[in-house]
Design an enzyme around this catalytic site. Structure first.
Site, mmCIF file in Angstrom:
data_model
loop_
_atom_site.group_PDB
_atom_site.id
_atom_site.type_symbol
_atom_site.label_atom_id
_atom_site.label_comp_id
_atom_site.label_asym_id
_atom_site.label_seq_id
_atom_site.Cartn_x
_atom_site.Cartn_y
_atom_site.Cartn_z
ATOM 1 N N ASN A 151 0.801 -1.102 0.090
ATOM 2 C CA ASN A 151 -0.090 -0.114 -0.016
ATOM 3 C C ASN A 151 0.997 1.183 -0.040
ATOM 4 O O ASN A 151 0.502 2.249 -0.455
ATOM 5 C CB ASN A 151 -1.004 -0.097 0.830
ATOM 6 C CG ASN A 151 -2.415 -0.448 0.685
ATOM 7 O OD1 ASN A 151 -2.922 0.573 0.184
ATOM 8 N ND2 ASN A 151 -2.848 -1.432 1.101
ATOM 9 N N CYS B 158 -7.243 -0.765 8.659
ATOM 10 C CA CYS B 158 -6.737 -1.612 7.575
ATOM 11 C C CYS B 158 -6.319 -0.542 6.541
ATOM 12 O O CYS B 158 -5.457 0.303 6.747
ATOM 13 C CB CYS B 158 -7.888 -2.606 7.029
ATOM 14 S SG CYS B 158 -9.385 -1.810 6.795
ATOM 15 N N GLY C 122 -10.340 1.498 6.368
ATOM 16 C CA GLY C 122 -11.103 1.501 7.745
ATOM 17 C C GLY C 122 -12.402 1.273 7.654
ATOM 18 O O GLY C 122 -13.205 1.867 8.489
ATOM 19 N N ASP D 5 -13.816 -1.476 5.958
ATOM 20 C CA ASP D 5 -14.183 -3.397 5.960
ATOM 21 C C ASP D 5 -13.762 -4.212 7.095
ATOM 22 O O ASP D 5 -14.298 -4.524 8.111
ATOM 23 C CB ASP D 5 -13.748 -3.761 4.519
ATOM 24 C CG ASP D 5 -14.262 -3.198 3.453
ATOM 25 O OD1 ASP D 5 -15.564 -2.921 3.533
ATOM 26 O OD2 ASP D 5 -13.698 -2.609 2.430
#
Lengths: 685, 626
Positions: free
Chosen positions: B304, B391, B394, B396
């Site tokens: 990411n 994650c 933010g 899921d």
């Protein structure tokens, strides 16, 4: 984290580090095992550490390990409140295992890792640092002798291997146990030992077209592994039976085990031998079976292991016993991880291991056969089960079928009668299947016999199937999974004779020649308190579904079903509908045990509800008399108890769920009838 | 209950959602199948269509054959309304093949066979559903009924793709309770004791300007001023800054949630973000540490960075421990459930059942999520340490984890209403993109944004229920009802992506809340075994913030985690649970209640009698009378 926390339930007293090794031959006081009448200590090891299951090296308890002629017994040096299972056994302590319950013994180097399997009568190394005992009920006990006096480990290992795998049948403890026996079996239980017992069953089933023959008790006996009494079609002569028996394996001609008043019957038989006239002999007998049906409907034959003649196999058939045994071994492996690492490793491939064992597939197949048979029976078609010697899968499927079609067998005494009939009287070879020596002089047993003496967990397969049914029909069985699990445990307790013989004949010989005292396992009071026995009774049994108007409506719109049809259970027979019997197989896996977890909570809740119902019921008559005394709060407020997942097989915190409720009471309570019988209750508000 | 209402109940309950839910109140519905509940207790449900308020029949085709994979083909009339697809067999003996499927569950519609197709039933329509089933209909080539139905179906099943409104905006039934009032953010924060010394409520996002996917009301550390919040928002993906999800009543340890920091390949830092995280840590006096739980696998978090995101470096965030929870992304989960569907529908391949479960990895993902939530619970409960969860975006995995951890920590969320609050708060208000993940009324069935994230969370809740049968006030029936209406588009609850969109579309005034429907018939969902603090009962306000019950710590082992057959295999009649144990338990409880009432009556103790009757409503005793 999570798992660690749970493991701590098991208190650790001693840190088995090299530091404590200094205490060798230390001044630890002597501890003694509790002995039964006739029990003798044959080996002992002191300063033994019993490792906490699924912990790493450093957790365990100090104590002494004893081998007697009855059991393996670990006696901890210090007692703790956590030393009892919630289910207590009068005959066995929390860390005792009857010798016949010992499955495999492994050498270790003092830790949980296995090094080498010890075989009976095999070599024993000079030094034994640790032992791991895998019990037949999947409990794992690991002992370390690192702190014991020199040679203690080896001595105890020798004693264990010698006594746990005796060479002669009459060395089993049941022959030594001196305690007198006073039978207290329920009066409605049928032991199927005498011709009268079979007559009673024939009458109970209202089957007039069948007759009792006792030829098998005479010198003309042709079915040596069955009892003296057989039920056969009325029209067939004893002479014909003897003739036909030559064509069936073990002389197992089709014999009656159950029937309906309408005419359909359930029979079981052995496979046909491939002799020239065997097919003729079979069709002659089947013709007699047909004539025993009032409508002369021809019987339906179910080939449980495939039809040897047509070679019709198929995915649904049951495997050879050796295959079943290896399936069971894989199941045991899955359920007896010895280290936490192994536990989580198995977890990551849980379903492929389960799949590879094929165990649940065999369970599903048995249930599918039984469902098929039950369907034919309810269509009033006679069913003949056929398999090998007619003593293994025949017993399984025949019992299951009867559980599906006849509610009588879903009670505790009915179920016990069923096992007496199908497994004991008709001669399931328990000695062979459990790996016990055969009765009689060991020199008599010839080589050819040993091939059929295959060890195989046929009884467990059956109990597992029954468990699946109790899960699918939670209110239709009087007994609980705790009962079934306990039964499996007790099948390996060689004080009781129920599962100790290959056939009725062997048992009779033992009684006649060796003053053997028969001690049926069904006398649960020999082992358990009333409160523990109460857990055998399903609190939901007999709670009928509400008869709601819509259901009545359905009965009028659809053709009404007969009573037999209504009482028949139609189980799910797909593998996908099967579950692993967690209570029986995984109860010793500490990381899985957690307070307030698992389906046992239903039972706990329902026992409490039933108890309240019982209390109110007792007080009701008096209440109506002494009206104005302000006696509300008569029933105790519902006290909820926190029990762990594997209750009552978890190490206890000293609480009983069934306090104030004993087995006798429970068996008498039928809450739904209770309501009907109390006219008071039906009075309009 | 008035007549109208009861027929509504029967219709909705038995023909739509509950037809195959495991806890269906009939105990012997073995022969019922894919479509409807077996007819014995409500024959008028089968057969004729029952229209909801606001529902109209839009199209009709006769002489259509429904090819049921279980009970075989049956011929009848197919109707399409603006809400459902309804099939009624002509043969009254085949009424169990009655079918009533909300169009919201339709994912894709395809024509099967052409004008020249030979062979029986080879020409028709196949409908692929979001709820793990497919429906096949055969039409007669000569009467040309297929085209009309197909076009109507396309239009009504995918209204958004045809610039039509969703059915929820036409549905007008009124219930005794308005479910839109179930969740009041201020009341819920008050329940947790906010405002307090350490946490304050802020309305900085009142116009959804700081973060368009967050709700208008947040709780943030009291020491953080609005300027700080604004600058933190610039450093967090989509402005989703760390805000309070839950606070421990005694230790003040918190669970906060956010999206990933915008670290990027260059390893950017934000002093404000670092200070803000420190404030979250400081708000908990019990610990000098903060755990940042990154839900992703390490590799994904690293990857990411290339897209401008990333994770908190431990150099920049001192006193923070970063943990990766190794939960996979939405695409992996979608694929996993697809494999599971193949295994469960239509026929179960017995030879590869267990290996199929393993190959789908579904249970492994469930285990991973449960294990992650357990780690959060462990830190908060046992170590009194605050945990920050994120994650990528933010919305899921983060929602899965925080909502699950809160369910384990706080018994309030295990009540029926508390559970509704939990969904409203952690899922709806914090912007789980329901519209995108489910694709309501949208024909782009292969859209990569679709994923069963919420269903997966409901599965995790079910696992908790299975492991702790006494801990929840409601049964799995509630969960199945929620999953059904997640797709149905009958209620406004799960429509749109964010609170902002829902406000803009006036969802609360123009549609009905699912909680209105559920709360008006609570008895159907109550767990007879529930052992919880009575202060959380339906009548009393959720004010006392006490936690008399244990924290749930599930075992995250595949030996205990089970496949939810009652949901995934529910269309297969052979997999129906024969006789649910809690139904029998209810009956036992009912008998006890009757006896207690009788005892009270016999004692002439009128007051006690009223009391007991009140405690055990007769409807629990015999739900069929509802």
């Amino acid at each position: 984290m999570n798992e660690k926390k749970l493991v701590q339930n098991f208190k650790s007293y001693i840190n088995v580090s090299p530091l404590s090794k200094g205490e060798k031959n230390g001044s630890l006081q002597e501890v003694k095992p509790k002995l039964l009448n006739g029990e003798l200590v044959t080996g002992a090891a002191h300063s033994v550490v019993m490792l906490t299951p699924l912990s790493e090296w450093d957790r365990g308890r100090f104590g002494s390990l004893f081998i007697t002629n009855y059991k393996l017994s670990f006696v901890p040096l210090e007692n703790s409140t956590n030393d009892e299972y919630c289910q207590r056994n009068y005959l066995l302590g929390a860390f005792d295992v009857p010798l016949t319950g010992v499955g495999a013994v492994w050498l270790t180097d003092g830790g949980p890792q296995r090094r080498r399997r010890l075989m009976p009568y095999g070599d024993m190394p000079g030094k034994v640092k640790g032992l791991q005992v895998i019990c037949k009920n999947m409990k794992v006990l690991t002992f370390s002798f690192a702190n014991s006096p020199i040679d203690n480990g080896r001595k105890i290992a020798l004693a264990l291997m010698h006594h746990a795998f005796p060479k002669r049948h009459d060395l089993l403890f049941a022959f030594e146990y001196r305690e007198p026996y006073y039978p207290t079996l329920p009066s409605d239980m049928n032991m199927f030992q005498r011709p009268g017992d079979w007559k009673r069953e024939l009458e109970r089933c209202e089957c007039p077209h069948w007759r009792i023959t006792c030829i098998n008790g005479t010198s003309d006996a042709f079915m040596l592994t069955a009892g003296e009494t057989l039920i056969v079609p009325s029209s067939v002569l004893d002479y014909n039976l003897m003739e036909s028996a030559r064509h069936f394996r073990s002389g197992r001609v089709p014999i009656w085990v159950w029937g309906r008043p309408e005419g359909a019957a359930l029979l079981r038989s052995g496979e046909l031998l491939s002799t020239e006239q065997s097919a003729t002999a079979e069709s002659v007998l089947l013709e007699q079976v047909r004539r025993s049906h009032p409508k002369l409907t021809p019987p339906h034959v179910l080939y449980l292991c495939g039809n040897t003649f047509t070679n019709a196999g198929g995915p649904g058939i049951l495997p050879p016993l050796a295959t079943l045994q290896s399936s069971y071994k894989k199941l045991v492996e899955l359920c007896t991880p010895t280290t936490l690492g192994q536990f989580w490793m198995q977890d990551s491939q849980y379903y492929s291991i389960l799949d590879a064992s094929r165990w649940l597939r065999y369970v599903a197949n048995c249930i599918a056969f039984a469902d098929d048979a039950a369907q034919h029976l309810s269509n009033n078609v006679t069913v003949v089960l056929q398999e090998g010697d007619g003593v293994d899968y025949c017993s399984v499927v025949s019992c299951l079928t009867q559980l599906l079609v006849d509610p009588h067998f879903r009670t505790i005494s009915g179920f016990q009668s069923l096992i007496q009939k199908e497994w004991i009287a008709l001669g399931h070879p328990f000695c062979d299947r459990f790996g016990l020596p055969r009765p009689g002089n060991p020199k008599d047993s010839t080589a050819k016999e040993t091939t059929s003496a295959q060890t195989a967990p046929v009884l467990l397969l059956f109990l597992d199937c029954v468990w699946q049914l109790t899960q699918q029909f939670p209110a239709d069985f009087q007994f609980t999974e705790t009962y079934l699990t306990t039964l499996w445990d007790c099948a390996h307790n060689h004080i009781f004779d129920t599962f100790l013989f290959n056939c009725a004949r062997d048992r009779e010989l033992a009684v006649a020649r060796q003053n053997f005292v028969q001690r049926p396992v069904w006398d649960w009071g020999e082992q358990f308190s009333e409160q523990d026995k109460a857990l055998f009774y399903n609190p939901l049994y007999g709670i009928k579904p509400n008869t709601v108007p819509s259901q009545r409506l359905s009965q009028s719109t659809f053709p009404s079903k007969s009573a037999a049809e209504l009482s028949r259970l139609e189980p799910c027979t797909s593998v996908a509908g099967m579950e692993l019997w967690s209570q029986c197989y995984e109860r010793w896996l500490v990381p899985l045990d957690a307070p307030l977890a698992g389906s046992v909570q239903y039972h706990v809740h329902n026992y409490a509800a039933l108890k309240q119902i019982h209390q109110i019921k007792e007080k009701l008559p008096s209440l109506s008399i002494m009206s104005e005394r302000g006696c509300n709060g008569e029933a105790e407020p519902p006290t909820r108890r926190s029990v762990p997942r594997f209750y009552p097989f978890s190490l206890s915190r000293g609480e009983t769920v069934t306090a104030g409720l004993d087995a006798m009471q429970l068996s008498l309570i039928d809450a739904s009838q209770l309501l009907d019988s109390q006219s008071l209750l039906n009075a309009p508000d | 209950m008035d007549k109208h209402n009861s027929s509504e109940l029967l219709n909705s309950d038995f023909s739509l959602s509950k037809n195959a839910s495991s806890d269906s109140l009939d105990s012997d519905s073995k022969s019922s199948s894919l479509n409807s509940k077996h007819g014995q207790d409500s024959p008028h449900v089968l057969g004729d269509i029952q229209l909801l308020e606001g529902e109209k029949v839009m199209s009709l085709a006769r002489d259509v054959t429904y090819l049921c994979p279980y009970s075989g083909p049956s011929r009848g009339v197919l109707k399409v309304t603006n809400y459902q697809l309804h099939f009624r067999p002509t043969d009254t003996a085949a009424l169990q093949s009655t079918l009533s499927v909300p169009l919201g569950v339709v994912s894709r519609i395809e024509k099967v066979g052409g004008a020249s197709s030979k062979g029986e039933n080879s020409y028709g329509i196949e409908i692929f559903c979001k709820d793990m089933r497919n429906l096949r209909f055969a039409h007669k080539q000569e009467n040309h009924s297929r085209r009309g139905i197909f076009e109507k179906l396309q239009q009504l099943a995918f209204p958004l793709s045809h610039r039509l409104p969703l059915f929820a905006f036409s549905y007008s039934e009124s219930f005794s309770e308005d479910g839109w009032h179930v969740y009041e953010p201020i009341a819920e924060l008050r329940r947790m004791g906010v405002n307090n010394d350490m946490w304050r409520i802020t309305r900085i996002n009142d116009k959804y300007e700081v973060c368009d996917s967050y709700p208008s009301i947040w709780a943030v550390p009291a020491a953080a001023n609005d300027d700080l919040l604004r600058s933190v928002a610039t450093f967090r993906s989509r402005g989703r800054i760390p805000v309070l999800a839950w606070i421990h009543p005694s230790s003040q340890a918190t669970i906060t949630r956010c999206s990933q920091p915008l670290v990027g390949v260059s390893g950017k830092r934000s002093r404000e973000d670092e200070r803000y995280i420190q404030l979250i840590m400081d708000a908990n006096a019990q610990a000098h540490k903060l755990f940042i739980m990154d839900a992703r696998p390490t590799a994904n978090a690293v990857a990411n960075k290339a897209k401008g995101g990333g994770y908190e470096s431990e150099d920049a965030y001192q006193n923070a421990d970063l943990v990766f929870l190794d939960i996979h992304n939405i695409h992996v989960m979608r694929e996993s459930l697809r494999k599971l569907k193949e295994l469960c529908f239509p026929q179960i391949d017995q030879t590869r059942w267990f290996s199929g479960i393993e190959a789908s990895c579904w249970l492994k993902h469930i285990k991973c999520i449960l294990a992650g939530a357990v780690r959060i619970v462990d830190k908060v409960e046992n170590h009194k340490t605050s945990v920050l969860v994120h994650c990528s975006d933010g919305w899921d995995r983060t929602a899965q984890l925080t909502a699950l951890a809160m369910l384990m920590l706080d018994p309030y969320y295990r009540t029926l209403r508390g559970f509704e609050v939990l969904i409203e708060k952690e899922w709806l208000s914090f912007g789980h993109k329901f519209q995108l993940r489910i694709g309501h009324g949208d024909e782009r069935h292969s859209d990569a944004d679709r994923s069963p994230v919420f269903v997966q969370w409901v599965d995790c809740v079910w696992q908790l229920q299975q492991q702790f049968p006494t801990a929840f006030e409601f049964t799995e029936r509630l969960l199945i009802t929620i999953v059904d209406h997640l797709y149905s588009c009958r209620f406004g609850t799960f429509l749109f992506n964010t609170e902002r969109e829902r406000v803009k579309e006036e969802v609360k005034t123009k549609t009905v809340s699912l909680w209105s429907y559920i709360n008006s018939r609570q008895d159907l969902y109550l767990n007879p075994l529930y052992w919880g603090p009575s202060s959380f009962g339906a009548s009393s306000p959720p004010s006392p913030y006490s936690r008399p019950q244990v924290v749930l710590v599930p075992v995250a082992s595949l030996r205990v985690i089970k496949l939810w057959k009652a949901l995934y295999c529910r269309w297969n009649p052979t997999m129906r649970q024969q006789d649910p144990i809690y139904q029998r338990t209810r009956e036992l409880v009912a008998i006890r209640a009757q006896l207690e009432a009788a005892a009270a009556a016999a004692a002439g103790d009128h007051a006690a009698r009223q009391h007991r009757l009140g405690l055990t409503p007769p409807r629990v005793a015999s739900p069929h009378h509802v």
